[in-house]
Design a protein around this motif. Structure first.
Motif, PDB file in Angstrom:
ATOM      1  N   LYS A 261      71.922 -49.593  45.870  1.00 18.13           N
ATOM      2  CA  LYS A 261      72.383 -48.267  45.904  1.00 18.13           C
ATOM      3  C   LYS A 261      73.767 -48.105  45.932  1.00 18.13           C
ATOM      4  O   LYS A 261      74.443 -47.309  45.194  1.00 18.13           O
ATOM      5  N   TYR A 262      74.501 -49.224  46.647  1.00 15.73           N
ATOM      6  CA  TYR A 262      75.871 -49.037  46.872  1.00 15.73           C
ATOM      7  C   TYR A 262      76.498 -50.190  46.468  1.00 15.73           C
ATOM      8  O   TYR A 262      76.185 -51.031  46.197  1.00 15.73           O
ATOM      9  N   LEU A 263      77.818 -50.131  46.170  1.00  9.58           N
ATOM     10  CA  LEU A 263      78.584 -51.360  45.956  1.00  9.58           C
ATOM     11  C   LEU A 263      78.755 -52.098  47.160  1.00  9.58           C
ATOM     12  O   LEU A 263      79.531 -51.520  48.120  1.00  9.58           O
ATOM     13  N   LEU A 264      78.337 -53.328  47.291  1.00  4.29           N
ATOM     14  CA  LEU A 264      78.577 -53.911  48.489  1.00  4.29           C
ATOM     15  C   LEU A 264      79.400 -55.174  48.607  1.00  4.29           C
ATOM     16  O   LEU A 264      79.036 -56.122  47.826  1.00  4.29           O
ATOM     17  N   PRO A 265      80.463 -54.945  48.754  1.00  2.77           N
ATOM     18  CA  PRO A 265      81.650 -56.031  48.794  1.00  2.77           C
ATOM     19  C   PRO A 265      81.063 -57.307  49.739  1.00  2.77           C
ATOM     20  O   PRO A 265      80.678 -57.053  50.601  1.00  2.77           O
ATOM     21  N   SER A 266      81.524 -58.401  49.369  1.00  5.04           N
ATOM     22  CA  SER A 266      81.191 -59.759  50.039  1.00  5.04           C
ATOM     23  C   SER A 266      81.971 -59.833  51.128  1.00  5.04           C
ATOM     24  O   SER A 266      81.387 -60.400  52.234  1.00  5.04           O
ATOM     25  N   VAL A 267      82.952 -59.089  51.526  1.00  2.00           N
ATOM     26  CA  VAL A 267      83.750 -58.933  52.867  1.00  2.00           C
ATOM     27  C   VAL A 267      82.977 -58.451  53.977  1.00  2.00           C
ATOM     28  O   VAL A 267      83.221 -58.838  55.193  1.00  2.00           O
ATOM     29  N   MET A 268      81.681 -57.767  53.669  1.00  2.74           N
ATOM     30  CA  MET A 268      80.927 -57.252  54.575  1.00  2.74           C
ATOM     31  C   MET A 268      79.997 -58.449  55.309  1.00  2.74           C
ATOM     32  O   MET A 268      79.436 -58.265  56.392  1.00  2.74           O
ATOM     33  N   LEU A 269      80.172 -59.667  54.801  1.00  4.75           N
ATOM     34  CA  LEU A 269      79.667 -60.839  55.469  1.00  4.75           C
ATOM     35  C   LEU A 269      80.439 -60.998  56.969  1.00  4.75           C
ATOM     36  O   LEU A 269      81.348 -61.017  57.158  1.00  4.75           O
ATOM     37  N   THR A 270      79.121 -61.396  57.897  1.00  2.00           N
ATOM     38  CA  THR A 270      79.646 -61.409  59.332  1.00  2.00           C
ATOM     39  C   THR A 270      80.400 -62.417  59.334  1.00  2.00           C
ATOM     40  O   THR A 270      81.448 -62.621  59.879  1.00  2.00           O
ATOM     41  N   GLY A 271      80.017 -63.831  58.728  1.00  2.00           N
ATOM     42  CA  GLY A 271      80.656 -65.066  58.748  1.00  2.00           C
ATOM     43  C   GLY A 271      80.559 -65.997  60.163  1.00  2.00           C
ATOM     44  O   GLY A 271      79.862 -65.765  60.986  1.00  2.00           O
ATOM     45  N   HIS A 272      80.931 -67.314  59.746  1.00  2.00           N
ATOM     46  CA  HIS A 272      80.782 -68.313  60.745  1.00  2.00           C
ATOM     47  C   HIS A 272      81.469 -67.940  62.028  1.00  2.00           C
ATOM     48  O   HIS A 272      80.613 -68.049  63.012  1.00  2.00           O
TER      49      HIS A 272
ATOM     50  N   ARG B 218      69.555 -49.933  54.069  1.00  2.00           N
ATOM     51  CA  ARG B 218      69.001 -48.868  53.489  1.00  2.00           C
ATOM     52  C   ARG B 218      68.818 -49.455  51.964  1.00  2.00           C
ATOM     53  O   ARG B 218      68.170 -48.714  51.029  1.00  2.00           O
ATOM     54  N   GLU B 219      68.983 -50.530  51.769  1.00  2.00           N
ATOM     55  CA  GLU B 219      68.988 -51.404  50.603  1.00  2.00           C
ATOM     56  C   GLU B 219      67.509 -52.153  50.526  1.00  2.00           C
ATOM     57  O   GLU B 219      67.352 -53.130  50.977  1.00  2.00           O
ATOM     58  N   LEU B 220      66.886 -51.611  49.654  1.00  5.06           N
ATOM     59  CA  LEU B 220      65.309 -52.198  49.246  1.00  5.06           C
ATOM     60  C   LEU B 220      65.457 -53.466  48.707  1.00  5.06           C
ATOM     61  O   LEU B 220      64.925 -54.695  48.895  1.00  5.06           O
ATOM     62  N   TYR B 221      66.724 -53.806  47.845  1.00 13.94           N
ATOM     63  CA  TYR B 221      66.902 -55.205  47.339  1.00 13.94           C
ATOM     64  C   TYR B 221      67.390 -56.129  48.293  1.00 13.94           C
ATOM     65  O   TYR B 221      66.752 -57.259  48.285  1.00 13.94           O
ATOM     66  N   LEU B 222      68.130 -55.758  49.363  1.00 21.12           N
ATOM     67  CA  LEU B 222      68.334 -56.799  50.322  1.00 21.12           C
ATOM     68  C   LEU B 222      67.292 -56.956  51.347  1.00 21.12           C
ATOM     69  O   LEU B 222      66.932 -58.139  51.820  1.00 21.12           O
ATOM     70  N   ALA B 223      66.360 -56.047  51.604  1.00 15.48           N
ATOM     71  CA  ALA B 223      65.147 -56.299  52.400  1.00 15.48           C
ATOM     72  C   ALA B 223      64.211 -57.243  51.786  1.00 15.48           C
ATOM     73  O   ALA B 223      63.702 -58.127  52.251  1.00 15.48           O
ATOM     74  N   GLU B 224      64.097 -57.181  50.571  1.00 15.31           N
ATOM     75  CA  GLU B 224      63.335 -58.163  49.779  1.00 15.31           C
ATOM     76  C   GLU B 224      63.846 -59.671  49.596  1.00 15.31           C
ATOM     77  O   GLU B 224      63.075 -60.626  49.825  1.00 15.31           O
ATOM     78  N   LEU B 225      65.248 -59.614  49.262  1.00 11.07           N
ATOM     79  CA  LEU B 225      65.956 -60.776  49.249  1.00 11.07           C
ATOM     80  C   LEU B 225      66.069 -61.399  50.490  1.00 11.07           C
ATOM     81  O   LEU B 225      65.584 -62.830  50.616  1.00 11.07           O
ATOM     82  N   ASN B 226      66.274 -60.772  51.427  1.00 12.77           N
ATOM     83  CA  ASN B 226      66.395 -61.307  52.856  1.00 12.77           C
ATOM     84  C   ASN B 226      65.069 -61.767  53.574  1.00 12.77           C
ATOM     85  O   ASN B 226      65.042 -62.929  54.353  1.00 12.77           O
ATOM     86  N   ARG B 227      64.045 -61.192  53.343  1.00 12.91           N
ATOM     87  CA  ARG B 227      62.835 -61.625  53.762  1.00 12.91           C
ATOM     88  C   ARG B 227      62.253 -62.890  53.482  1.00 12.91           C
ATOM     89  O   ARG B 227      61.917 -63.974  54.167  1.00 12.91           O
ATOM     90  N   LYS B 228      62.741 -63.337  51.990  1.00 17.40           N
ATOM     91  CA  LYS B 228      62.301 -64.630  51.847  1.00 17.40           C
ATOM     92  C   LYS B 228      63.352 -65.677  52.443  1.00 17.40           C
ATOM     93  O   LYS B 228      62.975 -66.756  52.698  1.00 17.40           O
TER      94      LYS B 228
ATOM     95  N   ALA C 182      79.175 -56.427  41.988  1.00 15.68           N
ATOM     96  CA  ALA C 182      79.433 -55.222  41.255  1.00 15.68           C
ATOM     97  C   ALA C 182      78.402 -54.986  40.172  1.00 15.68           C
ATOM     98  O   ALA C 182      77.954 -53.801  39.838  1.00 15.68           O
ATOM     99  N   GLU C 183      78.106 -56.121  39.587  1.00 20.57           N
ATOM    100  CA  GLU C 183      76.887 -56.214  38.519  1.00 20.57           C
ATOM    101  C   GLU C 183      75.687 -55.821  39.115  1.00 20.57           C
ATOM    102  O   GLU C 183      74.867 -55.098  38.502  1.00 20.57           O
ATOM    103  N   LEU C 184      75.458 -56.311  40.298  1.00 25.89           N
ATOM    104  CA  LEU C 184      73.979 -55.580  41.128  1.00 25.89           C
ATOM    105  C   LEU C 184      74.017 -54.270  41.041  1.00 25.89           C
ATOM    106  O   LEU C 184      72.927 -53.593  40.974  1.00 25.89           O
TER     107      LEU C 184
END
Length: 385
Positions: A198-209, A256-266, A189-191
């Motif tokens: 760009k969008y509110l991304l809930p943690s429940v979107m995690l694919t999971g174990h 579509r999220e640049l933040y996720l692209a930069e975060l995930n690349r690392k 929510a803060e991000l």
């Protein structure tokens, strides 16, 4: 509640009776013809397992080297206690014990709002959320104690089954565990409020174990080289599938999220399999057109974003022959929190029907997490005679 005589036929119970919640009596009825219950010790193998909550449970086992991950079995096997099984006798008499007042409240609560879905995947099931909603209702304290005990035991049974499935699946690696932990604890929510997403991304979107390991199994069994991951989020599904690819394989993961692209690349670069992941930022249609132009055919597709566009993606994959011969499409959220089978006018329900009515393909809908539909061309499923 169901009675044994309603489902026994030549010693074979119908599918729903494999779940202990649906079996009543002084204990859960035995499920084989000799009158004994099956135990995990009888089929535990030295292979790498993933346990799927389908019918009475299907465990897929492959050699560790074929899945490219360390095997990890829990030392102690967990199963629901006999106390919980015996408690079903209490549920069997539930309706008889309810007074007219309590039945009235049950009817009044038929429109009760479900609690929000959270990161625990059992909350995807509307019956579980309804149980929690009933238990949290202000009138619940006035119910008979045995009725409340019955609710508690049913919830425990569901929890026990889901926890057992989780425990019996091979553990994920450190990088995947880190992705899971970050996703669950990040303040999404803060991000979003700060403009990082760009969008509110809930943690429940995690694919999971469990689902991530299932995808890894599918990719390894497919012997895929190219994978398309539509809906990257924090990268759990992309890395899970990349772990099953050969050294020259590639996962094209879209978001579509640049933040996720930069975060995930690392994060991807911290894994030896990260070099096999290529992030495609922007519209999925542009990615599909680019892959077609480059002459790349996809062996395995995971659809996990933009449900309203699923039918378009399916047609593009089939019509442009982007899906390789004998390729597979896995569609996530096919049950869509219960909306697919509870609502007549729902986007996922319409897509599911479109697939079912499409003669080009055959499909199987699996009750894993929020539902995974596997789709293959008809000629790739039917054998020759």
């Amino acid at each position: 509640m169901y009675h044994p005589e309603e489902w026994q036929s030549s010693g074979r119970p119908v599918g729903r009776m494999y779940h202990p919640v649906n079996r009543s009596g002084s204990g859960c009825p035995p499920l084989d013809r000799s009158g004994r219950m099956y135990h995990p010790e009888e089929w535990q193998s030295s292979g790498k397992p993933v346990l799927l909550p389908i019918r009475d449970g299907i465990m897929l086992i492959r050699r560790t080297e074929d899945v490219d991950c360390q095997m990890s079995f829990s030392d102690s096997l967990y199963s629901p206690s006999s106390r919980l099984s015996r408690s079903l006798h209490m549920l069997h008499t539930l309706v008889k014990r309810l007074t007219k007042q309590h039945l009235y409240w049950t009817a009044r609560m038929s429109g009760l709002a479900f609690p929000p879905v959270d990161i625990n995947y059992r909350y995807y099931q509307p019956y579980y959320r309804r149980l929690i909603a009933l238990k949290n209702h202000e009138s619940y304290t006035d119910w008979p104690q045995d009725v409340k005990d019955g609710f508690d035991h049913v919830i425990k049974l569901i929890d026990a089954r889901d926890n057992y499935v989780e425990t019996m699946c091979s553990k994920h690696g450190k990088v995947l565990a880190g992705i899971s932990e970050f996703t669950k604890t990040a303040d999404w929510a803060e991000l979003h409020k700060s403009g990082k997403t760009k969008y509110l991304l809930p943690s429940v979107m995690l694919t999971g174990h469990v689902e991530g390991l299932f995808l890894k199994f599918l990719v390894s069994m497919q012997q895929a080289k190219y994978v398309l991951d539509i809906g990257m989020f924090t990268g759990y599904s992309a890395l899970s599938m990349a772990e099953a690819l050969p050294a020259d394989g590639k996962v094209f993961t879209c978001d579509r999220e640049l933040y996720l692209a930069e975060l995930n690349r690392k994060v991807f670069d911290s894994s030896p399999h990260g070099k096999k992941i290529e992030i495609r930022l922007g519209d999925v249609g542009d990615t599909l057109n680019a892959l077609e132009k480059d002459g790349i055919q996809i062996n395995f597709v995971f659809l996990d974003a933009g449900q309203e566009q699923y039918d378009t993606y399916l047609d593009l994959l089939l019509d442009k022959k982007l899906l390789a011969p004998r390729g597979t499409i896995a569609v996530d959220n096919s049950l869509w929190f219960g909306r697919s089978y509870l609502l007549d006018d729902d986007s996922m329900a319409r897509f599911n029907k479109k697939v079912k009515d499409d003669p080009r393909v055959q499909e199987v809908l699996l009750p894993v997490r929020d539902g995974i539909m596997l789709i293959r061309r008809t000629e790739d499923v039917d054998g020759q005679v």
